[in-house]
Design a protein around this motif. Structure first.
Motif, PDB file in Angstrom:
ATOM      1  N   LEU A   1      12.487  17.013 -13.736  1.00  0.00           N
ATOM      2  CA  LEU A   1      12.372  17.231 -12.297  1.00  0.00           C
ATOM      3  C   LEU A   1      13.652  17.809 -11.710  1.00  0.00           C
ATOM      4  O   LEU A   1      13.614  18.707 -10.861  1.00  0.00           O
ATOM      5  N   LEU A   2      14.795  17.318 -12.175  1.00  0.00           N
ATOM      6  CA  LEU A   2      16.073  17.846 -11.693  1.00  0.00           C
ATOM      7  C   LEU A   2      16.255  19.304 -12.085  1.00  0.00           C
ATOM      8  O   LEU A   2      16.902  20.073 -11.370  1.00  0.00           O
TER       9      LEU A   2
ATOM     10  N   PRO B   1      12.476   3.913 -21.621  1.00  0.00           N
ATOM     11  CA  PRO B   1      13.721   4.465 -21.064  1.00  0.00           C
ATOM     12  C   PRO B   1      13.940   5.936 -21.395  1.00  0.00           C
ATOM     13  O   PRO B   1      14.372   6.706 -20.531  1.00  0.00           O
ATOM     14  N   ALA B   2      13.653   6.338 -22.607  1.00  0.00           N
ATOM     15  CA  ALA B   2      13.848   7.740 -22.990  1.00  0.00           C
ATOM     16  C   ALA B   2      12.896   8.651 -22.207  1.00  0.00           C
ATOM     17  O   ALA B   2      13.281   9.740 -21.770  1.00  0.00           O
ATOM     18  N   ARG B   3      11.680   8.201 -22.000  1.00  0.00           N
ATOM     19  CA  ARG B   3      10.705   8.993 -21.241  1.00  0.00           C
ATOM     20  C   ARG B   3      11.113   9.077 -19.776  1.00  0.00           C
ATOM     21  O   ARG B   3      10.983  10.136 -19.152  1.00  0.00           O
ATOM     22  N   ARG B   4      11.622   7.980 -19.198  1.00  0.00           N
ATOM     23  CA  ARG B   4      12.109   8.007 -17.813  1.00  0.00           C
ATOM     24  C   ARG B   4      13.201   9.054 -17.653  1.00  0.00           C
ATOM     25  O   ARG B   4      13.188   9.855 -16.719  1.00  0.00           O
ATOM     26  N   GLN B   5      14.160   9.033 -18.564  1.00  0.00           N
ATOM     27  CA  GLN B   5      15.267   9.984 -18.487  1.00  0.00           C
ATOM     28  C   GLN B   5      14.778  11.412 -18.637  1.00  0.00           C
ATOM     29  O   GLN B   5      15.239  12.316 -17.928  1.00  0.00           O
ATOM     30  N   ALA B   6      13.834  11.629 -19.535  1.00  0.00           N
ATOM     31  CA  ALA B   6      13.301  12.974 -19.752  1.00  0.00           C
ATOM     32  C   ALA B   6      12.569  13.486 -18.512  1.00  0.00           C
ATOM     33  O   ALA B   6      12.727  14.655 -18.118  1.00  0.00           O
ATOM     34  N   ILE B   7      11.776  12.629 -17.877  1.00  0.00           N
ATOM     35  CA  ILE B   7      11.054  13.034 -16.666  1.00  0.00           C
ATOM     36  C   ILE B   7      12.043  13.359 -15.551  1.00  0.00           C
ATOM     37  O   ILE B   7      11.923  14.389 -14.875  1.00  0.00           O
ATOM     38  N   ALA B   8      13.034  12.486 -15.346  1.00  0.00           N
ATOM     39  CA  ALA B   8      14.024  12.721 -14.296  1.00  0.00           C
ATOM     40  C   ALA B   8      14.763  14.035 -14.542  1.00  0.00           C
ATOM     41  O   ALA B   8      14.948  14.832 -13.610  1.00  0.00           O
ATOM     42  N   GLN B   9      15.162  14.295 -15.768  1.00  0.00           N
ATOM     43  CA  GLN B   9      15.868  15.544 -16.081  1.00  0.00           C
ATOM     44  C   GLN B   9      14.968  16.762 -15.888  1.00  0.00           C
ATOM     45  O   GLN B   9      15.423  17.813 -15.423  1.00  0.00           O
TER      46      GLN B   9
ATOM     47  N   ALA C   1       0.834  -1.198   0.000  1.00  0.00           N
ATOM     48  CA  ALA C   1       0.000   0.000   0.000  1.00  0.00           C
ATOM     49  C   ALA C   1       0.871   1.250   0.000  1.00  0.00           C
ATOM     50  O   ALA C   1       1.886   1.308   0.698  1.00  0.00           O
ATOM     51  N   SER C   2       0.464   2.219  -0.764  1.00  0.00           N
ATOM     52  CA  SER C   2       1.219   3.468  -0.799  1.00  0.00           C
ATOM     53  C   SER C   2       0.870   4.317   0.423  1.00  0.00           C
ATOM     54  O   SER C   2      -0.198   4.174   1.020  1.00  0.00           O
ATOM     55  N   LEU C   3       1.790   5.200   0.800  1.00  0.00           N
ATOM     56  CA  LEU C   3       1.595   6.087   1.942  1.00  0.00           C
ATOM     57  C   LEU C   3       0.838   7.349   1.555  1.00  0.00           C
ATOM     58  O   LEU C   3       0.121   7.928   2.363  1.00  0.00           O
ATOM     59  N   ALA C   4       1.043   7.792   0.314  1.00  0.00           N
ATOM     60  CA  ALA C   4       0.457   9.052  -0.144  1.00  0.00           C
ATOM     61  C   ALA C   4       0.607   9.143  -1.647  1.00  0.00           C
ATOM     62  O   ALA C   4       1.320   8.353  -2.267  1.00  0.00           O
ATOM     63  N   ALA C   5      -0.052  10.120  -2.221  1.00  0.00           N
ATOM     64  CA  ALA C   5       0.127  10.452  -3.634  1.00  0.00           C
ATOM     65  C   ALA C   5       0.636  11.881  -3.694  1.00  0.00           C
ATOM     66  O   ALA C   5       0.353  12.690  -2.805  1.00  0.00           O
ATOM     67  N   ALA C   6       1.418  12.181  -4.716  1.00  0.00           N
ATOM     68  CA  ALA C   6       1.951  13.532  -4.860  1.00  0.00           C
ATOM     69  C   ALA C   6       2.123  13.849  -6.338  1.00  0.00           C
ATOM     70  O   ALA C   6       2.336  12.951  -7.154  1.00  0.00           O
ATOM     71  N   THR C   7       2.052  15.118  -6.631  1.00  0.00           N
ATOM     72  CA  THR C   7       2.318  15.608  -7.975  1.00  0.00           C
ATOM     73  C   THR C   7       3.576  16.459  -7.915  1.00  0.00           C
ATOM     74  O   THR C   7       3.654  17.393  -7.108  1.00  0.00           O
ATOM     75  N   PHE C   8       4.553  16.112  -8.728  1.00  0.00           N
ATOM     76  CA  PHE C   8       5.759  16.919  -8.858  1.00  0.00           C
ATOM     77  C   PHE C   8       5.727  17.585 -10.227  1.00  0.00           C
ATOM     78  O   PHE C   8       5.410  16.941 -11.230  1.00  0.00           O
ATOM     79  N   THR C   9       6.057  18.851 -10.272  1.00  0.00           N
ATOM     80  CA  THR C   9       6.055  19.605 -11.516  1.00  0.00           C
ATOM     81  C   THR C   9       7.486  19.847 -11.946  1.00  0.00           C
ATOM     82  O   THR C   9       8.312  20.322 -11.163  1.00  0.00           O
ATOM     83  N   GLY C  10       7.778  19.513 -13.199  1.00  0.00           N
ATOM     84  CA  GLY C  10       9.122  19.696 -13.730  1.00  0.00           C
ATOM     85  C   GLY C  10       9.384  21.129 -14.150  1.00  0.00           C
ATOM     86  O   GLY C  10       8.488  21.985 -14.132  1.00  0.00           O
ATOM     87  N   GLN C  11      10.605  21.382 -14.560  1.00  0.00           N
ATOM     88  CA  GLN C  11      11.000  22.705 -15.034  1.00  0.00           C
ATOM     89  C   GLN C  11      10.157  23.132 -16.237  1.00  0.00           C
ATOM     90  O   GLN C  11       9.870  24.298 -16.419  1.00  0.00           O
ATOM     91  N   SER C  12       9.712  22.163 -17.029  1.00  0.00           N
ATOM     92  CA  SER C  12       8.910  22.433 -18.215  1.00  0.00           C
ATOM     93  C   SER C  12       7.491  22.878 -17.873  1.00  0.00           C
ATOM     94  O   SER C  12       6.772  23.366 -18.738  1.00  0.00           O
ATOM     95  N   GLY C  13       7.073  22.667 -16.631  1.00  0.00           N
ATOM     96  CA  GLY C  13       5.701  22.945 -16.219  1.00  0.00           C
ATOM     97  C   GLY C  13       4.812  21.714 -16.271  1.00  0.00           C
ATOM     98  O   GLY C  13       3.668  21.750 -15.825  1.00  0.00           O
TER      99      GLY C  13
ATOM    100  N   VAL D   1      16.458  12.514  -7.059  1.00  0.00           N
ATOM    101  CA  VAL D   1      15.603  12.142  -8.190  1.00  0.00           C
ATOM    102  C   VAL D   1      16.401  11.214  -9.081  1.00  0.00           C
ATOM    103  O   VAL D   1      17.555  11.513  -9.419  1.00  0.00           O
ATOM    104  N   GLY D   2      15.804  10.087  -9.468  1.00  0.00           N
ATOM    105  CA  GLY D   2      16.492   9.139 -10.342  1.00  0.00           C
ATOM    106  C   GLY D   2      15.510   8.354 -11.180  1.00  0.00           C
ATOM    107  O   GLY D   2      14.291   8.518 -11.074  1.00  0.00           O
ATOM    108  N   GLU D   3      16.060   7.498 -12.020  1.00  0.00           N
ATOM    109  CA  GLU D   3      15.242   6.603 -12.834  1.00  0.00           C
ATOM    110  C   GLU D   3      15.950   5.263 -12.922  1.00  0.00           C
ATOM    111  O   GLU D   3      17.161   5.183 -12.767  1.00  0.00           O
TER     112      GLU D   3
END
Length: 130
Positions: A99-100, A89-97, A2-14, A54-56
């Protein structure tokens, strides 16, 4: 699991990304994911989080639990993990970048290896200080 919570993180792109939080010692099935290591701590209305990395990964069952930054996570008391499943994999890297680009997690600050903690490359953060 079971998850503890849900959250939304917004990247530099918005762009907004949905994550679920788990205890850091949660065992996961093998899956690709973007993840955020965090400190979970109580506040008056429940809990809040301080993101520290933040990682992938292509295999959530193996990483980040055996991560090269574990020493940094341990020293600052990271106890939670936000997870967003992503098989591409490309989408994971893009999301991590993305957020970073928005956040400055202390355990990401030294891109060359394990943080020597505390140092100017891996600064001291709550709960040990800011």
């Amino acid at each position: 699991m079971a998850s503890l919570a849900a959250a939304t993180f917004t990247g530099q792109s918005g762009e907004a990304y949905e994550f679920l939080a788990y205890d850091r010692d949660t065992e996961f099935k093998s899956a690709g994911a973007v993840y955020v290591v965090a400190i979970r701590y109580p506040v008056q209305d429940g809990y809040t989080y301080r993101n520290v990395y933040v990682g992938e990964t292509r295999d959530l069952a193996d990483s980040p639990l055996t991560h090269c930054r574990t020493a940094c996570f341990e020293r600052i008391g990271a106890n939670s993990l936000f997870v967003r499943l992503e098989g591409n994999p490309a989408r994971r890297q893009a999301i991590a970048q993305d957020l970073l680009g928005r956040y400055d997690p202390p355990c990401n600050s030294d891109q060359d290896g394990i943080c020597e903690y505390p140092s100017t490359d891996c600064p001291l953060v709550w709960p040990l200080g800011l």
